[in-house]
Write a protein that holds these residues in place. Structure first.
Motif, mmCIF file in Angstrom:
data_model
loop_
_atom_site.group_PDB
_atom_site.id
_atom_site.type_symbol
_atom_site.label_atom_id
_atom_site.label_comp_id
_atom_site.label_asym_id
_atom_site.label_seq_id
_atom_site.Cartn_x
_atom_site.Cartn_y
_atom_site.Cartn_z
ATOM 1 N N ALA A 272 0.945 -1.187 0.053
ATOM 2 C CA ALA A 272 0.012 -0.139 0.103
ATOM 3 C C ALA A 272 0.787 1.105 0.008
ATOM 4 O O ALA A 272 0.352 2.404 -0.127
ATOM 5 C CB ALA A 272 -1.008 -0.108 1.221
ATOM 6 N N ASP A 273 2.207 1.028 0.508
ATOM 7 C CA ASP A 273 3.160 2.325 0.457
ATOM 8 C C ASP A 273 3.786 2.594 -0.862
ATOM 9 O O ASP A 273 4.588 3.393 -0.980
ATOM 10 C CB ASP A 273 3.864 2.234 1.649
ATOM 11 C CG ASP A 273 3.386 2.122 3.069
ATOM 12 O OD1 ASP A 273 2.709 3.303 3.271
ATOM 13 O OD2 ASP A 273 3.471 1.217 3.448
ATOM 14 N N ARG A 295 -5.577 -7.023 -5.033
ATOM 15 C CA ARG A 295 -6.881 -6.640 -4.418
ATOM 16 C C ARG A 295 -7.255 -6.979 -2.863
ATOM 17 O O ARG A 295 -7.556 -6.648 -2.354
ATOM 18 C CB ARG A 295 -8.004 -6.844 -5.427
ATOM 19 C CG ARG A 295 -7.847 -6.456 -6.668
ATOM 20 C CD ARG A 295 -7.896 -4.872 -6.646
ATOM 21 N NE ARG A 295 -7.703 -4.301 -7.991
ATOM 22 C CZ ARG A 295 -6.472 -3.627 -8.557
ATOM 23 N NH1 ARG A 295 -5.533 -3.662 -7.620
ATOM 24 N NH2 ARG A 295 -6.592 -3.128 -9.611
ATOM 25 N N ASN A 296 -6.740 -8.198 -2.740
ATOM 26 C CA ASN A 296 -6.770 -8.811 -1.579
ATOM 27 C C ASN A 296 -5.721 -8.580 -0.501
ATOM 28 O O ASN A 296 -4.465 -8.635 -1.113
ATOM 29 C CB ASN A 296 -7.124 -10.491 -1.578
ATOM 30 C CG ASN A 296 -8.192 -10.836 -2.632
ATOM 31 O OD1 ASN A 296 -9.388 -10.095 -2.542
ATOM 32 N ND2 ASN A 296 -8.014 -11.797 -3.286
ATOM 33 N N PRO A 297 -6.215 -8.664 0.728
ATOM 34 C CA PRO A 297 -5.048 -8.147 1.819
ATOM 35 C C PRO A 297 -4.226 -9.511 1.996
ATOM 36 O O PRO A 297 -4.457 -10.646 1.689
ATOM 37 C CB PRO A 297 -5.933 -8.164 3.077
ATOM 38 C CG PRO A 297 -7.131 -8.793 2.785
ATOM 39 C CD PRO A 297 -7.307 -8.439 1.642
ATOM 40 N N VAL A 331 3.153 -6.289 -10.267
ATOM 41 C CA VAL A 331 2.734 -7.058 -9.081
ATOM 42 C C VAL A 331 1.435 -7.703 -9.468
ATOM 43 O O VAL A 331 0.353 -6.901 -9.624
ATOM 44 C CB VAL A 331 2.612 -6.161 -7.693
ATOM 45 C CG1 VAL A 331 2.272 -7.106 -6.579
ATOM 46 C CG2 VAL A 331 3.867 -5.247 -7.636
ATOM 47 N N ARG A 332 1.413 -9.019 -9.539
ATOM 48 C CA ARG A 332 0.198 -9.794 -9.750
ATOM 49 C C ARG A 332 -0.105 -10.791 -8.589
ATOM 50 O O ARG A 332 0.456 -11.296 -8.267
ATOM 51 C CB ARG A 332 0.488 -10.588 -11.198
ATOM 52 C CG ARG A 332 0.931 -9.660 -12.458
ATOM 53 C CD ARG A 332 1.095 -10.552 -13.771
ATOM 54 N NE ARG A 332 2.135 -11.478 -13.547
ATOM 55 C CZ ARG A 332 3.290 -11.088 -13.916
ATOM 56 N NH1 ARG A 332 3.653 -9.868 -14.336
ATOM 57 N NH2 ARG A 332 4.502 -11.909 -13.786
ATOM 58 N N GLY A 333 -1.472 -10.728 -8.438
ATOM 59 C CA GLY A 333 -1.896 -11.918 -7.602
ATOM 60 C C GLY A 333 -2.192 -13.091 -8.235
ATOM 61 O O GLY A 333 -2.627 -13.084 -9.278
ATOM 62 N N GLU A 334 -1.703 -14.394 -7.697
ATOM 63 C CA GLU A 334 -2.152 -15.612 -8.174
ATOM 64 C C GLU A 334 -2.693 -16.543 -7.274
ATOM 65 O O GLU A 334 -3.015 -16.079 -6.084
ATOM 66 C CB GLU A 334 -0.820 -16.347 -8.594
ATOM 67 C CG GLU A 334 0.034 -15.463 -9.839
ATOM 68 C CD GLU A 334 1.547 -16.043 -9.964
ATOM 69 O OE1 GLU A 334 1.918 -15.454 -11.296
ATOM 70 O OE2 GLU A 334 1.589 -17.079 -9.463
ATOM 71 N N ASP A 335 -3.127 -17.770 -7.708
ATOM 72 C CA ASP A 335 -3.952 -18.692 -6.537
ATOM 73 C C ASP A 335 -3.005 -19.066 -5.451
ATOM 74 O O ASP A 335 -3.444 -18.990 -4.290
ATOM 75 C CB ASP A 335 -4.236 -20.057 -7.526
ATOM 76 C CG ASP A 335 -5.165 -19.565 -8.674
ATOM 77 O OD1 ASP A 335 -6.062 -18.687 -8.340
ATOM 78 O OD2 ASP A 335 -5.374 -20.478 -9.358
#
Length: 403
Positions: A272-273, A295-297, A331-335
């Motif tokens: 977030a920073d 998107r998720n914490p 920065v990508r979120g994955e399973d």
């Protein structure tokens, strides 16, 4: 800060990306078989002709014992890597009976054998002896054929040069292998040093307070039935000690690395920073584009490590490529976790060649970032890009226990 050399624990001889690898490196056995066959056919089918020319001869006209010598020398040449000295002895012994005749065409085999001794023999004493024997043989053959001394001298120099070339290549490969081993040892030392530092700091900072919490919790349990007020006071002390231990742990994560920009008293940064971090590096002149797909914490340990990896990567780009370098952060979120990719084009004001920018000893930066990823059960890879610049890719799992 850090050096951008990436220490990988690989075996010596691993090729540098983009480096040409010929058939003798890619397929050594097959290439040696082809070479031995070519040398055998040249010795069998070619013979000296008037006027320094070469002529073909028929196999049926070759004296059978001489053909056997050709076969033995050619077969031995296939073993030139594993038994170079023995191969040279066989080649010289097979060549000797043919000196002065039209069958003395095994000089090519001897040249290859001399090169192989210089390139692959562990004992350096045999090389000069083999060169002396080859020079003696070619001199005798030249005198018996009444060759000019200029031709004999040229042949002697060619024989010596083959061994010398092999020896120089072997020495260079040895230096490269030693340098690789030193870099791998330095990388292991840095990792061990950092793990020891973390363990020592954890013991000094946390062990005392955890011990206090254990003693106070035990005391509260013992007096809970007879002195509820005393038990409550003991549990309050446990709560306070726990809070202090957490504060000191957060402070420890901030001060382990000297480049941390905070004083360690506030909360630790996370993804977030990133806008604040990007603003700082843009003020320093870096052209940064960020694509944050989270998107998720995230767990606190993953969030902090992801931020630190991006921070060190951007600092590295600014240091080695300079202001004006175009940089992309994805920065990508994955399973099973998140992937961080930092790319730069290497075309800043302080740009240097890829080789110059990556010379020197490995610094703590990339080793430390890789250690962060490994402690979470993830991975990190950093290497030059083919068109210039640098690519850093880290995968941090968000599930499971850290290692």
């Amino acid at each position: 800060m850090m050096n951008r050399t990436v220490p990988h624990a690989e075996t010596p001889g691993r090729s540098v990306p983009g480096r040409f690898r010929g058939p003798f490196t890619r397929w050594p056995r097959g290439a040696d078989a082809v070479l031995a066959t070519a040398m055998f056919l040249a010795a069998v089918l070619l013979e000296d002709a008037p006027g320094d020319a070469m002529a073909f001869r028929t196999v049926t006209g070759i004296f059978q014992p001489v053909l056997l010598l050709f076969v033995v020398a050619g077969a031995a040449l296939y073993r030139r890597r594993r038994r170079p000295v023995a191969v040279l002895c066989v080649a010289l012994a097979a060549w000797a009976p043919t000196l002065g005749s039209t069958y003395s065409t095994m000089g090519g085999m001897v040249i290859v054998a001399l090169y192989s001794v210089g390139r692959h023999a562990d004992d350096n004493r045999w090389g000069p002896l083999g060169v002396v024997a080859a020079i003696a043989a070619i001199t005798i053959d030249g005198l018996l054929h009444s060759y000019p001394w200029g031709d004999i001298t040229f042949g002697n120099l060619f024989m010596s040069g083959a061994w010398y070339l092999g020896r120089r290549l072997r020495l260079r490969a040895g230096r490269a292998a030693r340098l690789h081993q030193e870099q791998a040892a330095e990388a292991r030392r840095i990792v061990t040093e950092e793990r020891t530092h973390i363990a020592r700091e954890l013991h000094d900072v946390v062990a005392h307070r955890v011990s206090m919490m254990t003693v106070q919790a035990g005391a509260a349990r013992m007096v809970a039935a007879e002195d509820p007020q005393g038990a409550l006071e003991a549990m309050a002390a446990v709560e306070e000690a726990g809070r202090q231990a957490l504060d000191e742990l957060r402070h420890l994560l901030g001060v382990l690395r000297p480049e941390a920009e905070r004083d360690g008293l506030g909360p630790q940064p996370g993804l977030a920073d990133l806008p604040r971090l990007v603003a700082e590096v843009r003020e320093a002149g870096l052209d940064v584009l960020v694509a944050d797909g989270i998107r998720n914490p995230l767990p606190a340990r993953v969030d902090l490590s992801a931020y630190r990896i991006v921070q060190e990567a951007l600092t590295n780009v600014l240091k080695h490529s300079g202001p004006g370098t175009r940089t992309e952060v994805h920065v990508r979120g994955e399973d099973d976790g998140i992937t961080i990719e930092v790319l730069d084009d290497g075309h800043g004001a302080a740009v240097r060649s890829v080789s110059a920018a990556h010379e020197g000893r490995p610094g703590h930066g990339i080793v430390g970032m890789r250690e962060r990823a490994l402690l979470l059960g993830g991975s990190l890879d950093a290497q030059p890009r083919p068109g210039g610049g640098f690519r850093l890719t880290a995968h941090l799992p968000t599930k499971g226990e850290p290692t």
